[in-house]
Design an enzyme around this catalytic site. Structure first.
Site, short mmCIF file in Angstrom:
data_model
loop_
_atom_site.label_atom_id
_atom_site.label_comp_id
_atom_site.label_asym_id
_atom_site.label_seq_id
_atom_site.Cartn_x
_atom_site.Cartn_y
_atom_site.Cartn_z
N ASP A 80 14.29 -24.31 3.94
CA ASP A 80 14.80 -23.05 3.39
C ASP A 80 14.93 -22.03 4.53
O ASP A 80 14.02 -21.89 5.36
CB ASP A 80 13.80 -22.56 2.33
CG ASP A 80 14.31 -21.41 1.49
OD1 ASP A 80 15.54 -21.26 1.38
OD2 ASP A 80 13.47 -20.68 0.93
N SER A 95 16.44 -15.86 -6.97
CA SER A 95 16.79 -16.06 -8.38
C SER A 95 15.59 -16.18 -9.32
O SER A 95 15.73 -16.71 -10.43
CB SER A 95 17.68 -17.30 -8.52
OG SER A 95 18.94 -17.01 -7.97
N SER A 96 14.45 -15.67 -8.89
CA SER A 96 13.34 -15.62 -9.84
C SER A 96 13.67 -14.60 -10.93
O SER A 96 14.31 -13.57 -10.66
CB SER A 96 12.05 -15.22 -9.13
OG SER A 96 11.47 -16.36 -8.53
N GLU A 120 24.92 -19.54 4.70
CA GLU A 120 24.87 -18.29 3.91
C GLU A 120 25.87 -17.29 4.47
O GLU A 120 25.94 -17.06 5.67
CB GLU A 120 23.46 -17.68 3.92
CG GLU A 120 23.44 -16.32 3.21
CD GLU A 120 22.04 -15.82 2.82
OE1 GLU A 120 21.19 -16.67 2.49
OE2 GLU A 120 21.82 -14.60 2.86
N ASP A 165 11.03 -19.02 -6.10
CA ASP A 165 9.70 -19.04 -5.47
C ASP A 165 8.78 -18.04 -6.16
O ASP A 165 7.68 -18.37 -6.63
CB ASP A 165 9.85 -18.71 -3.97
CG ASP A 165 8.55 -18.87 -3.21
OD1 ASP A 165 7.52 -19.26 -3.82
OD2 ASP A 165 8.52 -18.60 -2.00
N THR A 166 9.25 -16.79 -6.26
CA THR A 166 8.39 -15.70 -6.76
C THR A 166 7.79 -16.00 -8.14
O THR A 166 6.61 -15.74 -8.38
CB THR A 166 9.20 -14.39 -6.79
OG1 THR A 166 9.55 -14.06 -5.44
CG2 THR A 166 8.42 -13.25 -7.40
N GLY A 169 11.62 -11.92 -3.43
CA GLY A 169 10.39 -11.24 -3.82
C GLY A 169 10.43 -10.71 -5.25
O GLY A 169 11.38 -10.96 -6.00
N HIS A 225 20.26 -17.42 -4.18
CA HIS A 225 18.91 -17.13 -3.68
C HIS A 225 18.33 -15.96 -4.47
O HIS A 225 19.04 -15.30 -5.23
CB HIS A 225 18.96 -16.76 -2.19
CG HIS A 225 19.07 -17.94 -1.30
ND1 HIS A 225 18.06 -18.34 -0.47
CD2 HIS A 225 20.07 -18.84 -1.14
CE1 HIS A 225 18.44 -19.42 0.19
NE2 HIS A 225 19.66 -19.75 -0.20
#
Ligand code: G3H
Ligand code: 13P
Ligand code: ZN
Length: 349
Positions: A83, A225-226, A142, A268-269, A190, A223
């Site tokens: 990542d 995308s929490s 990206e 991730d978050t 985050g 990205h």
């Protein structure tokens, strides 16, 4: 089953019209949580490690754990992905270790903070693509820059500062030959993405749709995308945490993205929140406990629950058995002879 190419996983997702969650890992429990969720939902899966994760866990520990996951789960296709690689060297080291996919995040300079120029981004990404494809490894690039800073990575600022320009996305895909393209549509890494439930003024799904129209066959990546759900925030705060009120990316917006070319969704978050909430609860309710298993087990279960839910919401659930893995050597041949094309189909404006 051996680790599979992320390209194969995403091509299959495009055929099936679903998205695949890419979940970050730093340790054994997170890998186990993802694999348990993948077994539970019969999902193919992308496991990813940031530079910070590779440093934290030490490369070899983390990679051997992934190999163990592959060995223990012969029915689940797993792609192992770097990542936010910040340089050619980072991507090269991941490939040499055995990762089957890398992200060259050339939207930032190698310091991981300063936005790069378009030409710098094309140059470093193309270099990684040449090296990776020769070895059958997938590349994500990206274009545009996400907001926020995670573990020192990121330009900071708002997600609206560097939204992807669709014309640049087309030129970037054509000149680099990336397999998957991460775009900036207003999200940030985050927990603190939006100050209220996002609408079209801050979460630019219209830009995503415009890019998909121009690049109908390119696998898009979301990205940051929490979803940062309130229930996970509440558990953390109930047991002594101090999260400020915040909103993430609503699942229905991700699903709209999936209907418009999004094949990889980075999360991730949400898992960090689930783990932290579960551990805080044990510490709060039973402060006499000190065996790490007493809090790592509920933490692992809490993460499994979040991952299994996302796998179902993204549509990858039930697709683990759809296809046989193509070896990385075969994939490399496909890139070399042009049968695995990397030139995107570009639609007229
Ligand atoms: O890119 C962001 C991911 O959440 C990874 O974060 O760099 O703190 O490991 P990290
Ligand atoms: P979140 O912080 O929204 O989970 O994003 C993770 C990510 O994009 C990793 O690359
Ligand atoms: Zn990211």
């Amino acid at each position: 089953m051996p680790l599979v190419s992320m390209r194969q996983l995403l091509d299959e997702a495009a055929k099936g019209g679903y998205g695949v969650g890419a979940f970050n890992v730093n340790d054994m429990e997170q890998i186990q949580a993802i694999m348990a969720a993948a077994r539970e939902t019969k999902s193919p899966v992308i496991v990813q490690a940031s530079r910070g994760a590779r440093a934290f866990a030490e490369d070899l520990y983390l990679f051997k754990l992934i190999q163990a996951a592959a060995e223990l789960n012969p029915d689940i296709p797993i792609a192992m992905h770097q990542d936010h690689g910040n340089s050619f060297e980072t991507c090269k080291s991941a490939i040499e270790l055995g990762y089957t996919s890398v992200m060259m995040d050339g939207s930032l300079k190698a310091d991981g903070k300063t936005p790069s120029t378009f030409e710098e981004n094309v140059e470093v990404t193309r270099k990684v693509v040449d090296f990776a494809h020769e070895r059958g490894v997938t590349v994500e690039g990206e274009i545009g820059v996400l907001g926020g800073v995670e573990d020192g990575h990121g330009a900071g600022g708002s997600g609206l500062d560097h939204i992807t320009d669709p014309d640049q996305a087309v030129e970037f895909a054509e000149r680099t030959g990336v397999d998957a393209l991460a775009i900036a549509i207003g999200t940030s890494h985050g927990a603190y993405k939006f100050t209220k439930k996002p609408d079209g003024s801050v979460l630019k799904m219209d830009v995503l749709i415009a890019i998909h129209k121009r690049l109908p066959n390119t696998h898009l990546v979301m990205h940051g995308s929490s979803s940062v759900p309130k229930d996970l925030q509440d558990v953390v705060n109930k047991y002594g945490g101090k999260l400020k009120e915040t909103w993430g990316v609503p699942v229905e917006e991700i699903q709209l993205g999936i209907r418009n070319g999004v094949r990889k969704i980075n999360v991730d978050t949400d898992n960090r929140l689930a783990i932290t909430g579960a551990i805080r609860k044990v510490f709060w309710e039973t402060p006499e406990k000190f065996d790490p298993r007493d809090y790592l087990k509920p933490a692992r279960e809490a993460m499994q629950k979040v991952v299994a839910l996302r796998m179902t919401q993204f549509g990858q659930a039930g697709h683990a058995g759809d296809y046989a893995p193509i070896s990385i050597a075969e994939i490399a041949k496909g890139y070399a002879d042009g049968s695995l094309t990397t030139q995107p189909l570009v639609a007229a404006k």
